[in-house]
Write a protein that holds these residues in place. Structure first.
Motif, short mmCIF file in Angstrom:
data_model
loop_
_atom_site.label_atom_id
_atom_site.label_comp_id
_atom_site.label_asym_id
_atom_site.label_seq_id
_atom_site.Cartn_x
_atom_site.Cartn_y
_atom_site.Cartn_z
N ASP A 11 61.79 -24.31 -9.81
CA ASP A 11 61.48 -25.66 -10.27
C ASP A 11 61.04 -25.53 -11.72
O ASP A 11 59.97 -24.97 -12.00
CB ASP A 11 60.37 -26.26 -9.40
N LEU A 12 61.84 -26.03 -12.64
CA LEU A 12 61.55 -25.87 -14.06
C LEU A 12 60.35 -26.68 -14.51
O LEU A 12 59.81 -26.44 -15.60
CB LEU A 12 62.79 -26.24 -14.89
N ASP A 13 59.90 -27.62 -13.68
CA ASP A 13 58.66 -28.33 -13.97
C ASP A 13 57.44 -27.45 -13.69
O ASP A 13 56.36 -27.68 -14.23
CB ASP A 13 58.55 -29.62 -13.15
N ARG A 29 68.61 -26.06 -14.28
CA ARG A 29 68.09 -27.25 -13.60
C ARG A 29 67.30 -26.78 -12.40
O ARG A 29 67.26 -25.58 -12.10
CB ARG A 29 69.22 -28.17 -13.17
N ASP A 30 66.67 -27.68 -11.71
CA ASP A 30 65.89 -27.31 -10.53
C ASP A 30 66.81 -26.98 -9.36
O ASP A 30 67.83 -27.65 -9.14
CB ASP A 30 64.96 -28.45 -10.12
N PHE A 31 66.44 -25.95 -8.62
CA PHE A 31 67.08 -25.64 -7.34
C PHE A 31 65.96 -25.57 -6.31
O PHE A 31 65.16 -24.63 -6.31
CB PHE A 31 67.85 -24.32 -7.42
N PRO A 34 65.74 -28.38 -0.30
CA PRO A 34 66.78 -29.17 0.37
C PRO A 34 68.19 -28.76 -0.02
O PRO A 34 69.09 -28.75 0.83
CB PRO A 34 66.45 -30.60 -0.08
N GLU A 35 68.40 -28.43 -1.29
CA GLU A 35 69.73 -28.02 -1.72
C GLU A 35 70.11 -26.67 -1.11
O GLU A 35 71.25 -26.45 -0.72
CB GLU A 35 69.79 -27.96 -3.25
N LEU A 36 69.14 -25.77 -1.04
CA LEU A 36 69.39 -24.49 -0.38
C LEU A 36 69.76 -24.71 1.09
O LEU A 36 70.73 -24.14 1.59
CB LEU A 36 68.15 -23.60 -0.47
N GLY A 37 69.00 -25.55 1.78
CA GLY A 37 69.28 -25.82 3.18
C GLY A 37 70.67 -26.37 3.40
O GLY A 37 71.37 -25.97 4.34
N ASP A 236 73.29 -14.23 -3.93
CA ASP A 236 72.66 -14.45 -5.23
C ASP A 236 72.80 -15.90 -5.68
O ASP A 236 72.93 -16.20 -6.85
CB ASP A 236 73.23 -13.51 -6.30
N TRP A 237 72.73 -16.81 -4.72
CA TRP A 237 72.71 -18.25 -5.02
C TRP A 237 71.35 -18.59 -5.61
O TRP A 237 70.33 -18.06 -5.16
CB TRP A 237 72.92 -19.03 -3.72
N PRO A 238 71.26 -19.43 -6.62
CA PRO A 238 72.33 -20.22 -7.24
C PRO A 238 73.02 -19.57 -8.44
O PRO A 238 73.87 -20.20 -9.06
CB PRO A 238 71.58 -21.48 -7.68
#
Length: 279
Positions: A11-13, A29-31, A34-37, A236-238
């Motif tokens: 999370d870049l924040d 960008r943020d990963f 939920p996107e991983l799931g 090695d995602w993302p």
């Protein structure tokens, strides 16, 4: 069952990822979970290991908490400063964390260290001795020039299980095998070393992936050197998204191991990771 032994989240924040180069803009960008799931579900991956991204002591506790709430994350490989005088106490604090059951291993971005012999510095070796005493696994993130030091280090700690990330980053883009192949074989001669079949699509020219023909001879070296019983799949995602999508990375790995027996494929895609990380 399919285990993916190498994922990242950030999370870049919360914190920057200083290793990102200008060429990595597509993944700047943020990963988040939920996107991983969604990615895991789409590729029918049952379990994953979440791996550190930065040398920041705050990241590992955050990952442990995350593992409590993220379905299919079954292990965490975190970070600790191996060179710290109180390295044992630092590891102890992680192992005393309320969510410590997810902590399976540690690693350091050795690939970014300018000293090719960093792994055999006395302070680093003392840190590895501390890891050995805890029973955790140690992931090796190295480039080919750092493999000689890795070979020396693993030989000093036969009771410590090491995992070579990304096959030691072979020079696929340059279409070269040596000296990487000889060094990987020497590392594999130590039975306490496992290897992740991961990160290869981004070691080649990204625009030329996915291409099993360009990767096959590197994968064959690893499978021959370690044997399927000491090799585990990782996406090695993302980072892999720089070259191709997640489902294609999974499919590519299955293509490259298609000549193995059913039992050998089960090791690569399931049992090696489960045994190594005690998932």
């Amino acid at each position: 069952m399919t285990v993916d032994a190498h994922h990242h989240l950030w999370d870049l924040d919360v914190r920057e990822q200083p290793w990102m180069t200008a060429a990595m803009e597509p993944i700047r960008r943020d990963f988040r979970a939920p996107e991983l799931g969604a990615a895991l579900k789409s590729a029918a991956v049952d379990a994953t290991v979440l791996v550190q991204t930065v040398a920041d002591p705050d990241e590992t506790p955050e990952m442990l908490v995350l593992a409590d709430s993220v379905d299919r994350v079954t292990g965490v490989v975190g970070w600790v400063d191996l060179t710290a005088r109180d390295v044992r106490e630092r590891i102890g604090r992680l192992q005393a964390h309320p969510s410590a059951r997810w902590l399976k291993g540690l690693r350091h971005p050795v690939e970014a260290e300018p000293d090719p012999d960093w792994l055999v510095r006395p302070d680093v070796l003392a840190g590895l001795a501390a890891v050995e005493d805890t029973g955790l696994v140690y992931d090796l993130l190295v480039r080919p020039r750092q493999l000689p030091a890795a070979i020396k280090a693993v030989g000093q700690y036969p009771q410590l299980t090491f995992v070579l990330d990304h096959c030691g980053k072979p020079p696929i883009a340059d279409e070269e095998l040596e000296p990487w192949a000889t060094r990987v074989r020497a590392l594999a001669a130590h039975q306490n070393v496992m290897c992740k079949l991961s990160g290869l699509v981004t070691e080649d020219d990204w625009a030329r992936q996915p291409d099993p023909d360009r990767l096959r001879r590197y994968v064959d070296v690893v499978l021959d050197a370690f044997g399927p019983g000491r090799v585990m799949f990782g996406s090695d995602w993302p980072l892999c998204l720089l070259a191709t999508d997640y489902a294609q990375v999974v499919g590519l790995a299955k293509n490259l191991t298609g000549h193995l027996s059913a039992a050998e494929r089960a090791a690569v895609f399931d049992s090696t990771a489960r045994r190594t990380y005690e998932l």
